[in-house]
Design a protein around this motif. Sequence first.
Motif, PDB file in Angstrom:
ATOM      1  N   PRO A  26       0.831  -1.216   0.000  1.00 18.14           N
ATOM      2  CA  PRO A  26       0.000   0.000   0.000  1.00 18.14           C
ATOM      3  C   PRO A  26       0.858   1.256   0.000  1.00 18.14           C
ATOM      4  N   GLY A  27       0.356   2.267  -0.658  1.00 22.18           N
ATOM      5  CA  GLY A  27       1.091   3.519  -0.765  1.00 22.18           C
ATOM      6  C   GLY A  27       0.405   4.656  -0.040  1.00 22.18           C
ATOM      7  N   PHE A  28       0.763   5.866  -0.401  1.00 17.19           N
ATOM      8  CA  PHE A  28       0.252   7.069   0.247  1.00 17.19           C
ATOM      9  C   PHE A  28      -1.272   7.165   0.126  1.00 17.19           C
ATOM     10  N   THR A  29      -1.799   6.808  -1.030  1.00 15.93           N
ATOM     11  CA  THR A  29      -3.243   6.901  -1.232  1.00 15.93           C
ATOM     12  C   THR A  29      -3.988   5.948  -0.314  1.00 15.93           C
ATOM     13  N   ASP A  88      -2.243   7.582  -6.262  1.00 21.04           N
ATOM     14  CA  ASP A  88      -3.044   6.769  -7.172  1.00 21.04           C
ATOM     15  C   ASP A  88      -4.278   7.590  -7.527  1.00 21.04           C
ATOM     16  N   TRP A  89      -4.172   8.324  -8.634  1.00 17.46           N
ATOM     17  CA  TRP A  89      -5.228   9.282  -8.972  1.00 17.46           C
ATOM     18  C   TRP A  89      -6.562   8.604  -9.242  1.00 17.46           C
ATOM     19  N   GLY A  90      -6.537   7.414  -9.825  1.00 18.07           N
ATOM     20  CA  GLY A  90      -7.781   6.705 -10.096  1.00 18.07           C
ATOM     21  C   GLY A  90      -8.498   6.313  -8.816  1.00 18.07           C
ATOM     22  N   ALA A  96     -12.063   7.821  -7.363  1.00 21.21           N
ATOM     23  CA  ALA A  96     -13.201   6.967  -7.024  1.00 21.21           C
ATOM     24  C   ALA A  96     -13.655   7.212  -5.589  1.00 21.21           C
ATOM     25  N   ALA A  97     -12.698   7.338  -4.672  1.00 22.52           N
ATOM     26  CA  ALA A  97     -13.049   7.603  -3.276  1.00 22.52           C
ATOM     27  C   ALA A  97     -13.718   8.965  -3.127  1.00 22.52           C
ATOM     28  N   LEU A 127     -13.356   1.053  -6.594  1.00 21.20           N
ATOM     29  CA  LEU A 127     -14.183   0.292  -7.536  1.00 21.20           C
ATOM     30  C   LEU A 127     -15.440   1.083  -7.853  1.00 21.20           C
ATOM     31  N   VAL A 128     -15.533   1.581  -9.068  1.00 18.65           N
ATOM     32  CA  VAL A 128     -16.669   2.395  -9.489  1.00 18.65           C
ATOM     33  C   VAL A 128     -17.643   1.520 -10.260  1.00 18.65           C
TER      34      VAL A 128
END
Length: 256
Positions: free
Chosen positions: A61-64, A146-148, A152-153, A225-226
Amino acid sequence: MSGGVAGTFAVTRLEWRRMVVRPLAWVLAALTLAWLAWNFTLLLGGFLAGQVQRAALPDGPGFTDLVAVPLLGQLAQLSFLVVPLLGMSVIAGERRNGTLPLLFAAGLPASRIVLGKYLALLGWLLLWLALTLAMPLALAHATDLDWGKLAAATLGLALMLAALAALGVACSAFASHPAIAAAAALIIALALWSVNVGAQMAGINGGVLNWLAMSTHEQPLLRGLVSTADIAWFVLLIVVALALASRRLDNERERG
């Protein structure tokens, strides 16, 4: 611009000005943003402390995942209290102060009154969301976002705030006092969120109760998940809540 649209935005401007001059909105904004900023600092500290261990995990897991999304999750928890407090007076306050007949006398349909007040409340909530997002985005140049997943969030939070705002307006339309509206909105929102807890404890992951639960549709968005089905659920809830509020005001106008 048509008369109906102009009337809606006139109600929105009036409600927005009322929110600006009332101390409640400012106090809630200051307290919640201070709390979120403190938690952002804690999340960031935990992320930096474990950075060396995560370097050995290429897909870790990263910063997002560890900072940005958990921060939005904390905003979601706060919204169950903040939205009912902000929305309790939008219509019930007019009824208590005896100013609701003035809105009826302006000749606006009940649906325009409800929509105008809803847009004012939603605008404040989206500004609240934007200020919260500014915290992780301020470090976008120094980390890999993680821009995607973040988008979504953010969409999930915006839909949730919009749905809670619609519930708040509906409860305010039916309640005789703002405090009753706030309590009703809080209870309904919590019930919608956790209506499927019993089914999940029994190992049932499908069915009507799971579909009705807000958590079923919000949590996938927070995970990135959209789904059109999840978006449609929030839109349906917003439409139903605002339609009920409009119907309530129509009946009140007919009774004089």
